[in-house]
Design a protein around this motif. Sequence first.
Motif, PDB file in Angstrom:
ATOM      1  N   ARG A   3       0.856  -1.192   0.000  1.00  0.00           N
ATOM      2  CA  ARG A   3       0.000   0.000   0.000  1.00  0.00           C
ATOM      3  C   ARG A   3       0.884   1.231   0.000  1.00  0.00           C
ATOM      4  N   ARG A   4       0.732   2.059  -1.006  1.00  0.00           N
ATOM      5  CA  ARG A   4       1.493   3.295  -1.103  1.00  0.00           C
ATOM      6  C   ARG A   4       0.647   4.458  -0.623  1.00  0.00           C
ATOM      7  N   PRO A   5       1.303   5.488  -0.089  1.00  0.00           N
ATOM      8  CA  PRO A   5       0.533   6.666   0.318  1.00  0.00           C
ATOM      9  C   PRO A   5      -0.087   7.332  -0.897  1.00  0.00           C
ATOM     10  N   SER A  19       0.141  13.091   8.360  1.00  0.00           N
ATOM     11  CA  SER A  19       0.867  13.707   9.462  1.00  0.00           C
ATOM     12  C   SER A  19       1.824  14.800   8.988  1.00  0.00           C
ATOM     13  N   GLU A  20       2.039  14.920   7.700  1.00  0.00           N
ATOM     14  CA  GLU A  20       2.988  15.893   7.181  1.00  0.00           C
ATOM     15  C   GLU A  20       2.347  17.167   6.645  1.00  0.00           C
ATOM     16  N   LEU A  21       1.051  17.284   6.722  1.00  0.00           N
ATOM     17  CA  LEU A  21       0.392  18.452   6.158  1.00  0.00           C
ATOM     18  C   LEU A  21       0.694  19.691   6.981  1.00  0.00           C
ATOM     19  N   TRP A  22       1.205  20.715   6.299  1.00  0.00           N
ATOM     20  CA  TRP A  22       1.460  22.009   6.912  1.00  0.00           C
ATOM     21  C   TRP A  22       0.732  23.051   6.079  1.00  0.00           C
ATOM     22  N   ALA A  23       0.295  24.123   6.716  1.00  0.00           N
ATOM     23  CA  ALA A  23      -0.388  25.202   5.993  1.00  0.00           C
ATOM     24  C   ALA A  23      -0.039  26.543   6.626  1.00  0.00           C
ATOM     25  N   GLY A  24      -0.024  27.554   5.789  1.00  0.00           N
ATOM     26  CA  GLY A  24       0.190  28.926   6.244  1.00  0.00           C
ATOM     27  C   GLY A  24      -0.680  29.846   5.415  1.00  0.00           C
ATOM     28  N   ALA A  25      -1.159  30.920   6.021  1.00  0.00           N
ATOM     29  CA  ALA A  25      -2.047  31.841   5.311  1.00  0.00           C
ATOM     30  C   ALA A  25      -1.649  33.279   5.603  1.00  0.00           C
ATOM     31  N   SER A  26      -2.030  34.144   4.672  1.00  0.00           N
ATOM     32  CA  SER A  26      -1.776  35.569   4.836  1.00  0.00           C
ATOM     33  C   SER A  26      -2.850  36.350   4.101  1.00  0.00           C
ATOM     34  N   ARG A  57      -8.491  42.866  -0.815  1.00  0.00           N
ATOM     35  CA  ARG A  57      -7.475  42.028  -0.186  1.00  0.00           C
ATOM     36  C   ARG A  57      -6.874  41.051  -1.178  1.00  0.00           C
ATOM     37  N   VAL A  58      -5.683  40.571  -0.855  1.00  0.00           N
ATOM     38  CA  VAL A  58      -5.125  39.369  -1.458  1.00  0.00           C
ATOM     39  C   VAL A  58      -5.021  38.361  -0.326  1.00  0.00           C
ATOM     40  N   GLU A  59      -5.611  37.202  -0.531  1.00  0.00           N
ATOM     41  CA  GLU A  59      -5.595  36.118   0.454  1.00  0.00           C
ATOM     42  C   GLU A  59      -4.730  35.007  -0.130  1.00  0.00           C
ATOM     43  N   THR A  60      -3.732  34.576   0.627  1.00  0.00           N
ATOM     44  CA  THR A  60      -2.808  33.562   0.124  1.00  0.00           C
ATOM     45  C   THR A  60      -2.754  32.379   1.074  1.00  0.00           C
ATOM     46  N   LEU A  61      -2.818  31.190   0.505  1.00  0.00           N
ATOM     47  CA  LEU A  61      -2.681  29.943   1.252  1.00  0.00           C
ATOM     48  C   LEU A  61      -1.487  29.195   0.680  1.00  0.00           C
ATOM     49  N   VAL A  62      -0.578  28.811   1.548  1.00  0.00           N
ATOM     50  CA  VAL A  62       0.567  27.988   1.155  1.00  0.00           C
ATOM     51  C   VAL A  62       0.421  26.660   1.875  1.00  0.00           C
ATOM     52  N   ILE A  63       0.545  25.587   1.134  1.00  0.00           N
ATOM     53  CA  ILE A  63       0.444  24.236   1.684  1.00  0.00           C
ATOM     54  C   ILE A  63       1.774  23.542   1.451  1.00  0.00           C
ATOM     55  N   GLY A  64       2.215  22.792   2.435  1.00  0.00           N
ATOM     56  CA  GLY A  64       3.492  22.112   2.302  1.00  0.00           C
ATOM     57  C   GLY A  64       3.607  20.961   3.263  1.00  0.00           C
ATOM     58  N   GLY A  65       4.841  20.582   3.517  1.00  0.00           N
ATOM     59  CA  GLY A  65       5.132  19.509   4.446  1.00  0.00           C
ATOM     60  C   GLY A  65       6.391  19.837   5.215  1.00  0.00           C
ATOM     61  N   GLU A  66       6.324  19.707   6.526  1.00  0.00           N
ATOM     62  CA  GLU A  66       7.445  19.944   7.422  1.00  0.00           C
ATOM     63  C   GLU A  66       8.141  21.271   7.150  1.00  0.00           C
ATOM     64  N   ALA A 153       4.510  31.388   7.636  1.00  0.00           N
ATOM     65  CA  ALA A 153       3.503  30.999   8.630  1.00  0.00           C
ATOM     66  C   ALA A 153       3.192  29.502   8.601  1.00  0.00           C
ATOM     67  N   LEU A 154       3.889  28.726   7.768  1.00  0.00           N
ATOM     68  CA  LEU A 154       3.611  27.285   7.695  1.00  0.00           C
ATOM     69  C   LEU A 154       3.685  26.640   9.072  1.00  0.00           C
ATOM     70  N   ARG A 155       2.624  25.918   9.415  1.00  0.00           N
ATOM     71  CA  ARG A 155       2.517  25.209  10.683  1.00  0.00           C
ATOM     72  C   ARG A 155       1.831  23.877  10.420  1.00  0.00           C
ATOM     73  N   PRO A 156       2.038  22.896  11.295  1.00  0.00           N
ATOM     74  CA  PRO A 156       1.302  21.638  11.131  1.00  0.00           C
ATOM     75  C   PRO A 156      -0.198  21.921  11.094  1.00  0.00           C
ATOM     76  N   ALA A 157      -0.891  21.238  10.189  1.00  0.00           N
ATOM     77  CA  ALA A 157      -2.317  21.481   9.994  1.00  0.00           C
ATOM     78  C   ALA A 157      -3.056  20.158   9.851  1.00  0.00           C
ATOM     79  N   VAL A 158      -4.357  20.233  10.021  1.00  0.00           N
ATOM     80  CA  VAL A 158      -5.221  19.061   9.855  1.00  0.00           C
ATOM     81  C   VAL A 158      -6.252  19.425   8.793  1.00  0.00           C
ATOM     82  N   SER A 159      -6.484  18.528   7.880  1.00  0.00           N
ATOM     83  CA  SER A 159      -7.498  18.727   6.855  1.00  0.00           C
ATOM     84  C   SER A 159      -8.591  17.683   7.051  1.00  0.00           C
ATOM     85  N   ARG A 160      -9.818  18.151   7.075  1.00  0.00           N
ATOM     86  CA  ARG A 160     -10.952  17.249   7.231  1.00  0.00           C
ATOM     87  C   ARG A 160     -12.024  17.615   6.227  1.00  0.00           C
TER      88      ARG A 160
END
Length: 166
Positions: A3-5, A19-26, A57-66, A153-160
């Motif tokens: 099983r691959r991720p 567990s690696e999802l990180w997100a930051g917003a501005s 406004r400009v709203e920005t979302l950055v998604i990453g890992g660690e 602003a990237l921080r660990p995040a949870v997506s549901r």
Amino acid sequence: MIRRPPRSTLFPYTTLFRSELWAGASSLDITPPVGIAMGGWSNQVHEVSESNHESLRVETLVIGGEGTPVTAIAVLDVCVLTDPEAGALRAAISGTLDLPLRAVRVSATHSHSSPATNEISGMWIRDGRQKLGPYLQWMEDQVTASARLAGRALRPAVSRHARGES
């Protein structure tokens, strides 16, 4: 069977584990100066802004890992972004965050209370045009600053998600 991720369908070169999802917003201001050429509606009785009721406004979302950005999404309170305008903003964000161009998306809220920034949203308007050049440069600077802040602003995040009926 191994099983691959799951792989991201938008960015297949990246694997994101839960567990690696990180997100930051501005969110930054991109409100134009009073007196700028306004577009977005055909029955207008004036062609330049007389005041600012609410900020744009400009709203920005950055998604990453660690702590490392993987993708960025910026949404601007403007009526329309042409392909060249969107391309320039994508390139600026890409350079700011050191992301591949294909990992950056920009879009417009389609606000009809925004400046006439291109041929689609009112380039026929003559008054207030002298303010557009400096405004557009400042707006691009704000978009890249918003991306930079969201990346920092990237921080660990949870997506549901949920599904339901009403």
